[in-house]
Enzyme design. Structure first.
Site, PDB file in Angstrom:
ATOM      1  N   LYS A 116      65.904  28.849 -10.340  1.00 38.58           N
ATOM      2  CA  LYS A 116      64.750  28.217  -9.701  1.00 38.58           C
ATOM      3  C   LYS A 116      65.117  27.486  -8.414  1.00 38.58           C
ATOM      4  O   LYS A 116      64.335  27.464  -7.453  1.00 38.58           O
ATOM      5  CB  LYS A 116      64.074  27.247 -10.670  1.00 38.58           C
ATOM      6  CG  LYS A 116      63.703  27.849 -12.018  1.00 38.58           C
ATOM      7  CD  LYS A 116      62.812  29.065 -11.901  1.00 38.58           C
ATOM      8  CE  LYS A 116      62.435  29.623 -13.255  1.00 38.58           C
ATOM      9  NZ  LYS A 116      61.698  30.884 -13.201  1.00 38.58           N
ATOM     10  N   GLU A 200      62.123  17.674  -7.757  1.00 35.14           N
ATOM     11  CA  GLU A 200      61.055  17.792  -6.767  1.00 35.14           C
ATOM     12  C   GLU A 200      60.110  16.614  -6.928  1.00 35.14           C
ATOM     13  O   GLU A 200      60.049  15.994  -8.000  1.00 35.14           O
ATOM     14  CB  GLU A 200      60.241  19.078  -6.967  1.00 35.14           C
ATOM     15  CG  GLU A 200      60.937  20.349  -6.559  1.00 35.14           C
ATOM     16  CD  GLU A 200      60.046  21.570  -6.733  1.00 35.14           C
ATOM     17  OE1 GLU A 200      60.302  22.584  -6.067  1.00 35.14           O
ATOM     18  OE2 GLU A 200      59.101  21.514  -7.551  1.00 35.14           O
ATOM     19  N   ILE A 203      53.489  15.917  -8.392  1.00 42.50           N
ATOM     20  CA  ILE A 203      52.098  15.652  -8.041  1.00 42.50           C
ATOM     21  C   ILE A 203      51.337  15.369  -9.323  1.00 42.50           C
ATOM     22  O   ILE A 203      51.277  16.207 -10.231  1.00 42.50           O
ATOM     23  CB  ILE A 203      51.474  16.854  -7.303  1.00 42.50           C
ATOM     24  CG1 ILE A 203      52.277  17.189  -6.035  1.00 42.50           C
ATOM     25  CG2 ILE A 203      50.030  16.566  -6.939  1.00 42.50           C
ATOM     26  CD1 ILE A 203      51.783  18.429  -5.312  1.00 42.50           C
ATOM     27  N   LYS A 237      50.233  27.199 -20.318  1.00 39.01           N
ATOM     28  CA  LYS A 237      48.839  27.518 -20.028  1.00 39.01           C
ATOM     29  C   LYS A 237      48.031  27.834 -21.292  1.00 39.01           C
ATOM     30  O   LYS A 237      48.540  28.433 -22.223  1.00 39.01           O
ATOM     31  CB  LYS A 237      48.785  28.716 -19.067  1.00 39.01           C
ATOM     32  CG  LYS A 237      49.592  28.509 -17.796  1.00 39.01           C
ATOM     33  CD  LYS A 237      49.904  29.824 -17.109  1.00 39.01           C
ATOM     34  CE  LYS A 237      50.857  29.632 -15.954  1.00 39.01           C
ATOM     35  NZ  LYS A 237      51.311  30.921 -15.386  1.00 39.01           N
ATOM     36  N   GLU A 275      53.749  31.391  -8.123  1.00 34.85           N
ATOM     37  CA  GLU A 275      53.031  30.239  -8.651  1.00 34.85           C
ATOM     38  C   GLU A 275      53.096  29.072  -7.668  1.00 34.85           C
ATOM     39  O   GLU A 275      54.150  28.786  -7.088  1.00 34.85           O
ATOM     40  CB  GLU A 275      53.608  29.841 -10.004  1.00 34.85           C
ATOM     41  CG  GLU A 275      53.627  31.008 -10.987  1.00 34.85           C
ATOM     42  CD  GLU A 275      53.467  30.575 -12.433  1.00 34.85           C
ATOM     43  OE1 GLU A 275      53.243  29.372 -12.685  1.00 34.85           O
ATOM     44  OE2 GLU A 275      53.550  31.449 -13.309  1.00 34.85           O
ATOM     45  N   ARG A 291      57.788  39.517 -13.787  1.00 30.79           N
ATOM     46  CA  ARG A 291      57.306  40.268 -14.948  1.00 30.79           C
ATOM     47  C   ARG A 291      55.786  40.237 -14.957  1.00 30.79           C
ATOM     48  O   ARG A 291      55.166  39.548 -14.153  1.00 30.79           O
ATOM     49  CB  ARG A 291      57.821  39.602 -16.228  1.00 30.79           C
ATOM     50  CG  ARG A 291      57.485  38.101 -16.261  1.00 30.79           C
ATOM     51  CD  ARG A 291      57.811  37.462 -17.576  1.00 30.79           C
ATOM     52  NE  ARG A 291      57.787  36.007 -17.509  1.00 30.79           N
ATOM     53  CZ  ARG A 291      56.706  35.253 -17.478  1.00 30.79           C
ATOM     54  NH1 ARG A 291      55.513  35.826 -17.483  1.00 30.79           N
ATOM     55  NH2 ARG A 291      56.779  33.937 -17.437  1.00 30.79           N
ATOM     56  N   VAL A 294      51.096  36.735 -19.016  1.00 27.50           N
ATOM     57  CA  VAL A 294      50.188  36.700 -20.157  1.00 27.50           C
ATOM     58  C   VAL A 294      48.743  36.840 -19.678  1.00 27.50           C
ATOM     59  O   VAL A 294      47.913  37.499 -20.300  1.00 27.50           O
ATOM     60  CB  VAL A 294      50.357  35.383 -20.942  1.00 27.50           C
ATOM     61  CG1 VAL A 294      49.383  35.313 -22.115  1.00 27.50           C
ATOM     62  CG2 VAL A 294      51.790  35.227 -21.432  1.00 27.50           C
TER      63      VAL A 294
END
Length: 449
Positions: A116, A200, A203, A237, A275, A291, A294
């Site tokens: 990442k 990071e 927010i 999610k 994202e 990939r 979902v």
């Protein structure tokens, strides 16, 4: 075109992949643990190979077992679905060495994007905006504290090898940073085998929006619009929809174009998802998923495209047969994830045998599930049981149709809980109905910190 595909996964995504393969005239091979030998995909596939006992590390995460299954079944390609080995570059590399086509991006790119921190640097170089953060993973807690103080609180610690909403910790008080660093690093080592973290700015109130991209190996690349994924629990999610409601169309258009440009810049191929976090009129890159997602059915519902079919075509070396101008989204689509969890007990997974399982139907209602009456849900795997997708000419119609569908969904079994009731509460929440929600919606609804 490929003639035999091994599906290196289980559950609803394995069944979904098998159905597209059948429509394309492609023979399918399902791999199953001993717990899944009577699964829905085992019943549908053309061939079934048992790859080990129920624990995932001994079956669905066993690269040697899956490769041996491919050899025995004569598979030409492997579709990894999502989760398990879907973003494991070592698996993709072994597939290549064995002469198997891995239905996904090249292994070296997967490795770079799977890190990442490295992905963040790559996307910044490709022109995507990123949140203020450290340039590299800190060596120790002292360096992490120094970086956090420079960024400004709150900050979020993220596992370099993380994914699926795991390996993250928000720190609001500087006094908590050192302890949080040690705990998050230990957790990352245990779950991902890699304790590196990066930081990071966090927010507090943001929208989580992602862009679906599709690229071939011939220089073609398009996006299929954006999806809003802001309804989450524990950074995972629960509800997704497209188009993202309540956002300026010029902002989402800019986001989509930037995602395709960045994907082409790094040599991405196949179906992927970029994202972003959206705050007011600004968006910031978070990560790339190499990939199928979902939530891909909502994109299929508004575009009429089969994303698994597109993945297979790209893996077979074919160029995209659609241009950006040919992507014309129509209407609005919503997906709700039905998990076998107990929301009232912190979303802990539940297990047992389904004594009554009746998914909903009706117009413009799709249910992706591997459930059936008599099926035993074990604690060995993810709790996702079904995805309900509804389409409407507008958002209000899609929401009403979803509420109706969820009201019809029967999932019964001793000890089994589901998210259905909570999902219906979300659909009726004033913030959600007004498209004024963010990633903290569920926390506010549940009174969680």
């Amino acid at each position: 075109m490929l003639d035999t595909v091994l599906i290196a996964n289980r559950g609803e995504i394995a069944l979904r992949i098998a159905r597209t393969c059948r429509e394309m005239g492609i023979r399918t091979v399902a791999v199953c643990s001993t717990a899944d030998l009577d699964s829905a995909v085992a019943r549908l596939a053309d061939d079934v190979v048992c790859i080990g006992p129920p624990p995932a590390r001994k079956s669905y995460l066993s690269i040697p077992a899956i490769i041996e299954a491919a050899r025995r079944s004569g598979a030409q390609a492997v579709h990894p679905g999502y989760g398990f080995l879907s973003e494991n570059p070592d698996f993709a590399e072994v597939c290549a060495e064995e002469g198997l086509r891995f239905i996904g991006p090249p292994p070296d790119l997967m490795a770079r994007l799977g890190d990442k921190a490295q992905a963040r640097a790559m996307m910044a170089a490709a022109g995507l905006p990123v949140l203020p953060g450290g340039d590299h993973p800190p060596e120790d807690a002292a360096e992490a504290k120094e970086a956090a103080d420079a960024i400004g609180y709150p900050v979020i610690l993220k596992a370099v090898a993380g994914g699926g909403g795991r390996g993250m910790r928000v720190v609001r008080d500087p006094r908590d940073l050192v302890r949080a660093f040690h705990e998050t690093r230990a957790g990352a080592r245990a779950v991902f085998g890699d304790g590196r973290l990066y930081l990071e700015r966090y927010i507090e109130s943001a929208r989580h929006v992602e862009v679906q991209v599709l690229l071939d190996s011939h220089g073609g690349g398009i996006h299929l619009g954006e999806r809003d994924c802001s309804v989450q629990r524990r950074h995972q999610k629960l509800v997704e929809e497209t188009p993202a409601p309540g956002l300026d169309p010029s902002l989402t258009a800019h986001m989509c174009e930037a995602a395709v440009k960045a994907a082409m810049a790094v040599g991405f191929t196949g179906a992927g998802t970029f994202e972003f976090l959206v705050e007011d009129s600004d968006f910031y890159f978070m990560e790339v998923n190499c990939r199928i997602q979902v939530e891909h059915p909502v994109t299929e519902a508004v575009t009429g495209l089969d994303l698994v079919r597109e993945q297979i075509r790209v893996a077979a070396g074919l160029p995209l047969d659609i241009t950006q101008d040919g992507v014309v989204p129509v209407g609005h689509a919503i997906e709700c994830r039905v998990n076998t969890e107990a929301p009232e007990r912190g979303f802990i997974p539940t297990a047992g045998t389904l004594t009554d399982f009746r998914p909903p139907g009706g117009p413009f209602t799709r249910v992706d599930t591997h459930g059936f009456t008599g099926m035993t849900i074990t604690p060995d795997y993810d709790s996702l049981l079904a995805k309900v997708i509804t389409w409407g000419g507008d958002r209000e119609t899609a929401i009403a149709r979803m509420d109706r569908a969820l009201s019809e969904f029967v999932v019964a079994g001793r000890g089994i809980g589901t998210t259905i009731g909570l999902l219906r509460e979300v659909l009726r929440a004033p913030e959600f109905r007004a498209a004024e929600h963010d990633t903290m919606l569920l926390s506010r609804m549940l009174g969680a910190p």
